[in-house]
Design an enzyme around this catalytic site. Sequence first.
Site, PDB file in Angstrom:
ATOM      1  N   ASP A   7       0.708  -1.118   0.097  1.00  0.00           N
ATOM      2  CA  ASP A   7       0.069  -0.140  -0.060  1.00  0.00           C
ATOM      3  C   ASP A   7       1.006   1.182   0.131  1.00  0.00           C
ATOM      4  O   ASP A   7       2.025   1.195   0.247  1.00  0.00           O
ATOM      5  CB  ASP A   7      -0.783   0.149   1.228  1.00  0.00           C
ATOM      6  CG  ASP A   7      -1.715   1.106   1.220  1.00  0.00           C
ATOM      7  OD1 ASP A   7      -2.573   1.552   0.099  1.00  0.00           O
ATOM      8  OD2 ASP A   7      -1.899   1.978   2.175  1.00  0.00           O
ATOM      9  N   SER A   8       0.407   2.301  -0.371  1.00  0.00           N
ATOM     10  CA  SER A   8       1.185   3.637  -0.251  1.00  0.00           C
ATOM     11  C   SER A   8       1.514   3.898   1.027  1.00  0.00           C
ATOM     12  O   SER A   8       2.319   4.982   1.301  1.00  0.00           O
ATOM     13  CB  SER A   8       0.237   4.620  -1.080  1.00  0.00           C
ATOM     14  OG  SER A   8      -1.209   4.737  -0.274  1.00  0.00           O
ATOM     15  N   TYR A  39      -0.480   8.395  -2.597  1.00  0.00           N
ATOM     16  CA  TYR A  39      -0.385   8.515  -4.040  1.00  0.00           C
ATOM     17  C   TYR A  39      -1.499   9.082  -4.994  1.00  0.00           C
ATOM     18  O   TYR A  39      -1.552   9.265  -5.995  1.00  0.00           O
ATOM     19  CB  TYR A  39      -0.185   7.002  -4.414  1.00  0.00           C
ATOM     20  CG  TYR A  39       0.917   6.404  -3.845  1.00  0.00           C
ATOM     21  CD1 TYR A  39       2.017   6.608  -3.113  1.00  0.00           C
ATOM     22  CD2 TYR A  39       1.090   4.769  -4.458  1.00  0.00           C
ATOM     23  CE1 TYR A  39       3.131   6.212  -2.928  1.00  0.00           C
ATOM     24  CE2 TYR A  39       2.126   4.090  -4.155  1.00  0.00           C
ATOM     25  CZ  TYR A  39       3.054   4.701  -3.629  1.00  0.00           C
ATOM     26  OH  TYR A  39       4.202   3.917  -3.178  1.00  0.00           O
ATOM     27  N   GLY A  40      -2.665   9.220  -4.109  1.00  0.00           N
ATOM     28  CA  GLY A  40      -3.886   9.726  -4.746  1.00  0.00           C
ATOM     29  C   GLY A  40      -3.997  10.831  -5.280  1.00  0.00           C
ATOM     30  O   GLY A  40      -5.005  11.370  -6.128  1.00  0.00           O
ATOM     31  N   CYS A  70      -3.852  -0.984  -2.348  1.00  0.00           N
ATOM     32  CA  CYS A  70      -3.877   0.391  -2.551  1.00  0.00           C
ATOM     33  C   CYS A  70      -4.743   0.385  -4.013  1.00  0.00           C
ATOM     34  O   CYS A  70      -4.304  -0.086  -4.993  1.00  0.00           O
ATOM     35  CB  CYS A  70      -2.578   1.170  -2.740  1.00  0.00           C
ATOM     36  SG  CYS A  70      -2.759   2.820  -3.274  1.00  0.00           S
ATOM     37  N   ASN A  71      -5.965   1.258  -3.787  1.00  0.00           N
ATOM     38  CA  ASN A  71      -6.699   1.194  -4.941  1.00  0.00           C
ATOM     39  C   ASN A  71      -6.369   2.190  -6.043  1.00  0.00           C
ATOM     40  O   ASN A  71      -6.526   1.677  -7.244  1.00  0.00           O
ATOM     41  CB  ASN A  71      -8.177   1.801  -4.550  1.00  0.00           C
ATOM     42  CG  ASN A  71      -8.978   0.781  -3.806  1.00  0.00           C
ATOM     43  OD1 ASN A  71      -9.961   0.483  -4.370  1.00  0.00           O
ATOM     44  ND2 ASN A  71      -8.857   0.861  -2.463  1.00  0.00           N
ATOM     45  N   GLU A 150      -6.401   9.481   8.897  1.00  0.00           N
ATOM     46  CA  GLU A 150      -5.036   9.147   9.512  1.00  0.00           C
ATOM     47  C   GLU A 150      -5.060  10.082  10.766  1.00  0.00           C
ATOM     48  O   GLU A 150      -4.352   9.622  11.625  1.00  0.00           O
ATOM     49  CB  GLU A 150      -4.167   9.831   8.456  1.00  0.00           C
ATOM     50  CG  GLU A 150      -4.020   9.394   7.165  1.00  0.00           C
ATOM     51  CD  GLU A 150      -2.636   8.672   6.684  1.00  0.00           C
ATOM     52  OE1 GLU A 150      -1.673   9.157   7.085  1.00  0.00           O
ATOM     53  OE2 GLU A 150      -2.637   7.752   5.863  1.00  0.00           O
ATOM     54  N   CYS A 180     -10.697   3.001  -1.765  1.00  0.00           N
ATOM     55  CA  CYS A 180      -9.626   3.581  -1.104  1.00  0.00           C
ATOM     56  C   CYS A 180      -9.499   2.828   0.139  1.00  0.00           C
ATOM     57  O   CYS A 180     -10.358   2.373   0.815  1.00  0.00           O
ATOM     58  CB  CYS A 180      -9.692   5.013  -0.836  1.00  0.00           C
ATOM     59  SG  CYS A 180      -8.480   5.651   0.108  1.00  0.00           S
ATOM     60  N   THR A 181      -8.251   2.212   0.373  1.00  0.00           N
ATOM     61  CA  THR A 181      -7.962   1.528   1.613  1.00  0.00           C
ATOM     62  C   THR A 181      -8.389   2.353   2.893  1.00  0.00           C
ATOM     63  O   THR A 181      -8.832   1.451   3.849  1.00  0.00           O
ATOM     64  CB  THR A 181      -6.298   1.551   1.922  1.00  0.00           C
ATOM     65  OG1 THR A 181      -5.883   2.883   1.677  1.00  0.00           O
ATOM     66  CG2 THR A 181      -5.742   0.612   0.858  1.00  0.00           C
ATOM     67  N   HIS A 182      -8.240   3.608   3.214  1.00  0.00           N
ATOM     68  CA  HIS A 182      -8.721   3.993   4.156  1.00  0.00           C
ATOM     69  C   HIS A 182     -10.383   4.255   4.590  1.00  0.00           C
ATOM     70  O   HIS A 182     -10.801   4.389   5.852  1.00  0.00           O
ATOM     71  CB  HIS A 182      -8.200   5.535   4.157  1.00  0.00           C
ATOM     72  CG  HIS A 182      -6.788   5.910   4.422  1.00  0.00           C
ATOM     73  ND1 HIS A 182      -6.090   5.420   3.104  1.00  0.00           N
ATOM     74  CD2 HIS A 182      -5.877   6.709   5.315  1.00  0.00           C
ATOM     75  CE1 HIS A 182      -4.755   5.515   3.836  1.00  0.00           C
ATOM     76  NE2 HIS A 182      -4.804   6.158   4.901  1.00  0.00           N
TER      77      HIS A 182
HETATM   78  N1  DGL Z   1      -4.064   4.040  -0.202  1.00  0.00           N
HETATM   79  C1  DGL Z   1      -4.603   4.819  -1.317  1.00  0.00           C
HETATM   80  C2  DGL Z   1      -5.742   4.001  -1.718  1.00  0.00           C
HETATM   81  O1  DGL Z   1      -6.389   2.969  -1.748  1.00  0.00           O
HETATM   82  C3  DGL Z   1      -4.900   5.932  -0.459  1.00  0.00           C
HETATM   83  C4  DGL Z   1      -4.004   6.846   0.133  1.00  0.00           C
HETATM   84  C5  DGL Z   1      -2.963   7.525  -0.728  1.00  0.00           C
HETATM   85  O2  DGL Z   1      -3.758   8.473  -1.583  1.00  0.00           O
HETATM   86  O3  DGL Z   1      -2.210   6.943  -1.011  1.00  0.00           O
HETATM   87  O4  DGL Z   1      -6.341   4.701  -3.103  1.00  0.00           O
END
Ligand code: DGL
Length: 247
Positions: A7-8, A39-40, A70-71, A150, A180-182
């Site tokens: 994941d990011s 990353y988004g 990570c999506n 976060e 999104c993971t969060h």
């Molecule tokens: N892990 C990213 C996702 O699932 C979310 C956080 C990011 O923007 O890196 O898209």
Amino acid sequence: MKVGVFDSGIGGLTVVKSLLEHQLFEEIIYYGDTARVPYGIKDKNTIIRYGLEAVEFFKNFELDLIIVACNTVSAYALNEMREISSCPIYGVVEAGAMAASNTLEDKNANILVLGTKATIKSKAYELRLHSLGFKNLQTKATGLFVPIVEEEIYDGPILQSTFTHYFKEITSPDAVILGCTHFPLISDALQNYFGEDTKLIHSGEAIVEYLENEFTFKEKFDNPKMKFFASENPDALKALAKKWLDS
Ligand code: DGL
């Protein structure tokens, strides 16, 4: 089986939680690129480059497969990552679209896809959902949820005002893809907002369902070996992993 989860940052721990609940793997190696999250908001080439670097990192372990939790990376970089990987790589976008399709009987169902700016811009979910026969789609980039989560804010006025801000033009969905993971961490608040009839699709549960269709898991592992790596401040990631995964 030994799996790498990428994941990011910390959000992919929500996917690890699902893997643990279903006891699928004997060993889990987690890598979060905490130095370069989020990353988004980055562009395609940067996301691909980071994805390729993660594959290189995982070459230090003899993995049976890699899950891209990570999506954003799943939306942009899977093909390139697969080209340089010696083990199969699975992403959460394909799995999430399949999970939505398995849950919804009616192809006219109204599906709302939430994700980072990059994920929504990629149209990765829309493409897959269209090919599965779903046309009634709404999408919304809801990047503010990432820093809110976060900050460990899972409900309350700050979150509620972002819901009002983002969802004012959204017509009540039959299903919401938490792309999104969060976002699973605010799933209770989202469920309350949209109501009990709206189905929420969670990347972790979706990838478990997807892998259970792909592989025959003969054994359950209730106490897998786990290693956590981060590109910055690994102690913070380990502390959070303990907190989230133990609860
Ligand atoms: N892990 C990213 C996702 O699932 C979310 C956080 C990011 O923007 O890196 O898209």
